[in-house]
Design an enzyme around this catalytic site. Structure first.
Site, PDB file in Angstrom:
ATOM      1  N   ASP A 111      40.223  43.015  41.619  1.00  0.00           N
ATOM      2  CA  ASP A 111      40.575  43.241  40.214  1.00  0.00           C
ATOM      3  C   ASP A 111      41.935  43.909  40.225  1.00  0.00           C
ATOM      4  O   ASP A 111      42.518  44.137  41.305  1.00  0.00           O
ATOM      5  CB  ASP A 111      39.501  44.110  39.515  1.00  0.00           C
ATOM      6  CG  ASP A 111      39.412  43.817  38.012  1.00  0.00           C
ATOM      7  OD1 ASP A 111      40.417  44.043  37.314  1.00  0.00           O
ATOM      8  OD2 ASP A 111      38.353  43.372  37.551  1.00  0.00           O
ATOM      9  N   HIS A 149      37.050  33.337  30.172  1.00  0.00           N
ATOM     10  CA  HIS A 149      36.967  33.287  28.695  1.00  0.00           C
ATOM     11  C   HIS A 149      37.912  34.295  28.029  1.00  0.00           C
ATOM     12  O   HIS A 149      38.156  34.225  26.840  1.00  0.00           O
ATOM     13  CB  HIS A 149      35.519  33.439  28.190  1.00  0.00           C
ATOM     14  CG  HIS A 149      34.955  34.828  28.268  1.00  0.00           C
ATOM     15  ND1 HIS A 149      33.897  35.233  27.472  1.00  0.00           N
ATOM     16  CD2 HIS A 149      35.261  35.899  29.043  1.00  0.00           C
ATOM     17  CE1 HIS A 149      33.595  36.490  27.762  1.00  0.00           C
ATOM     18  NE2 HIS A 149      34.392  36.907  28.709  1.00  0.00           N
TER      19      HIS A 149
HETATM   20  C1  LIG Z   1      35.208  40.518  31.035  1.00  0.00           C
HETATM   21  S1  LIG Z   1      35.578  41.373  32.512  1.00  0.00           S
HETATM   22  C2  LIG Z   1      34.417  40.635  33.646  1.00  0.00           C
HETATM   23  C3  LIG Z   1      34.084  41.561  34.768  1.00  0.00           C
HETATM   24  C4  LIG Z   1      33.042  41.024  35.771  1.00  0.00           C
HETATM   25  N1  LIG Z   1      33.477  39.794  36.399  1.00  0.00           N
HETATM   26  C5  LIG Z   1      31.698  40.808  35.106  1.00  0.00           C
HETATM   27  O1  LIG Z   1      31.173  39.697  35.188  1.00  0.00           O
HETATM   28  O2  LIG Z   1      31.163  41.753  34.511  1.00  0.00           O
HETATM   29  C6  LIG Z   1      37.126  40.640  33.026  1.00  0.00           C
HETATM   30  C7  LIG Z   1      37.735  41.310  34.249  1.00  0.00           C
HETATM   31  O3  LIG Z   1      38.965  40.649  34.554  1.00  0.00           O
HETATM   32  C8  LIG Z   1      39.856  41.645  35.057  1.00  0.00           C
HETATM   33  N2  LIG Z   1      41.247  41.196  34.985  1.00  0.00           N
HETATM   34  C9  LIG Z   1      42.010  41.046  33.879  1.00  0.00           C
HETATM   35  N3  LIG Z   1      43.243  40.637  34.206  1.00  0.00           N
HETATM   36  C10 LIG Z   1      43.269  40.525  35.556  1.00  0.00           C
HETATM   37  C11 LIG Z   1      44.265  40.131  36.491  1.00  0.00           C
HETATM   38  N4  LIG Z   1      45.483  39.772  36.079  1.00  0.00           N
HETATM   39  N5  LIG Z   1      43.930  40.116  37.791  1.00  0.00           N
HETATM   40  C12 LIG Z   1      42.691  40.463  38.214  1.00  0.00           C
HETATM   41  N6  LIG Z   1      41.697  40.848  37.363  1.00  0.00           N
HETATM   42  C13 LIG Z   1      41.992  40.878  36.057  1.00  0.00           C
HETATM   43  C14 LIG Z   1      39.572  42.822  34.159  1.00  0.00           C
HETATM   44  O4  LIG Z   1      40.074  44.039  34.674  1.00  0.00           O
HETATM   45  C15 LIG Z   1      38.064  42.782  34.052  1.00  0.00           C
HETATM   46  O5  LIG Z   1      37.451  43.546  35.052  1.00  0.00           O
END
Ligand SMILES: C[S@@+](CC[C@H](N)C(=O)[O-])C[C@H]1O[C@@H](n2cnc3c(N)ncnc32)[C@H](O)[C@@H]1O
Length: 421
Positions: free
Chosen positions: A271, A317
């Site tokens: 992340d 999403h």
């Molecule tokens: C809706 S959350 C889903 C978290 C986890 N996969 C779950 O199923 O509960 C989306 C995740 O994408 C991460 N994220 C957003 N932009 C990102 C990036 N550029 N690189 C890596 N992770 C990212 C966020 O920090 C967050 O933890």
């Protein structure tokens, strides 16, 4: 004369509520109640038949209310102002109300640092509209099941924060964002509400307390959803010592769940650096050998090569189509022939093909995606198109709706690497 719809609905409510009563009686369970001693989820442990009966009653009650109140109420719904709930969250009102007995409005107002008349109207609104707090005698505030939950369970504090401090202000700006006709995440309702040119994740990175709350709210995902991920992809058949890269894996709750079920697999949770920071220190002892954390921006080339699976759970999403394509393209240099990309996401239905409650939940989530990110929920064909656009080596697209919750699904594709010898 045919039976009027309102009578049909009342009959559904009566007969299916009998099934619910039978379930409670035969299992010696407490009945649903607003009292602080009432169960949090009276039918949480029930069979799917009983859950189905509960959903039928709720759906019939919604339709009956809408029919009885008429179209004017549909346009001007009673609950359209969330300021009282936002205030309850922001001023931590529930934590100042004693578990036993009650507290006067004036004492509670001074503990919360609010004007007494503001506090009184917030409480009385929330008590009548949401059953949050009650007034057992005039001037005395006491807990209900809902306010007690908020006082005692930090997870609800985080979820209310996400709903009322992040989403609610952004919803009111979503129409301004729509008027701009932008498909960029940094021009969403959320960006406008926060007067920023950053997307939500970049903005949260600059506000660590809010970022932490977001991450914790995400980890409140239901065990049933994690079990669906565990059972709708054949993790057991992966060779011993396989690696799964959990892209956008937050603080690792998904990998922890899978790692416990499949002891032959190792996990790399990726992340943004500020999200994974400190996660290793709080990791359960038994998983330390098999789960590693790695700060990585998924819009850069994937550094963990030749893993068996790249998992994206509720990550895509959050992004408009062209960004999803980009995220999948950033995986390509790391993919070996036969590697799988596994995605867990909502799957939009054809209108009217899911139950009312399921479709309401999905349409709400779709609207939240628009507000926060200018992104969207997608149907199966939308997902297929995203993979096809990203790279023609993404093959064998398979999307399966989860039987117990068909508004969600697991998608898997395989990397074919047609170009290599
Ligand atoms: C809706 S959350 C889903 C978290 C986890 N996969 C779950 O199923 O509960 C989306 C995740 O994408 C991460 N994220 C957003 N932009 C990102 C990036 N550029 N690189 C890596 N992770 C990212 C966020 O920090 C967050 O933890």
């Amino acid at each position: 004369m045919p039976t009027p719809r309102i009578v049909e609905l009342a009959q559904i409510i009566a007969s299916r509520t009998d099934e619910l009563k039978e379930h409670l009686t035969s299992n010696d369970l407490p009945e649903p109640s607003f009292s602080p001693e009432g169960p949090i989820d009276a039918f949480g442990s029930a069979t799917s038949d009983v859950q189905q009966a509960k959903n039928s009653v709720v759906e019939a009650a919604i339709e009956l209310r809408q029919l009885l109140e008429g179209p004017v109420r549909s346009l001007l719904p009673e609950v359209s102002n969330f300021a009282p709930l936002a205030a309850i969250h922001r001023f931590k009102i529930a934590t100042h109300v004693p578990m036993e007995g009650g507290i006067t409005f004036s004492d509670l107002a001074s503990l919360c640092g609010l004007l007494e008349h503001d506090l009184r109207r917030v409480i009385r609104y929330a008590a009548t509209h949401h059953r949050v707090f009650c007034e057992p005698e005039k001037g005395l505030v006491a807990h209900t099941a809902a306010s007690k939950l908020l006082a005692e369970n930090e997870m609800f504090e985080n979820l209310m924060g996400l709903t009322f401090a992040e989403c609610w202000p952004a919803h009111s700006k979503a129409v301004d964002a729509m008027a701009e006709r932008s498909e960029e995440p940094d021009r969403s309702g959320y960006a406008l509400a926060n007067s920023t040119n950053l997307n939500m994740f970049e903005f949260l990175a600059q506000h660590p307390d809010r970022a932490k709350r977001f991450a914790r709210a995400m980890s409140s995902t239901s065990p049933a959803s994690l079990d669906a991920l565990a059972s709708y992809f054949d993790w057991a058949s992966l060779p011993d010592g396989s690696t799964v890269v959990d892209v956008g894996g937050a603080q690792g709750h998904v990998s922890f769940h899978l790692a416990r079920k499949f002891p032959h697999i190792s996990f790399v949770v990726q992340d943004l650096p500020e999200v994974v920071e400190g996660a290793e220190a709080t990791m359960p002892e038994d998983l330390k050998e098999r789960v590693k954390f790695f700060g990585h921006n998924m819009f850069n080339e994937q550094p963990v090569r030749d893993a068996e699976v790249y998992l994206l759970r509720y990550v895509l999403h959050d992004w408009p189509d062209k960004y999803c394509v980009n995220i999948l393209q950033c995986l390509v240099p790391a993919l070996k022939r036969g590697a799988k990309v596994v995605v867990q996401e909502h799957l939009l239905p054809e209108p009217g093909t899911l139950s009312l409650l399921q479709e309401m939940q999905l349409r709400s989530m779709d609207a939240i995606m628009m507000t926060l990110f200018n992104s969207r929920e997608r149907d199966i064909e939308d997902w297929r198109t995203i993979f096809e656009t990203a790279n023609s080596n993404y093959c064998g697209f398979l999307a399966t709706r989860v039987k117990a919750n068909p508004s969600t699904g697991i998608i898997q594709v395989e990397w074919a690497d047609k170009d290599s010898p």
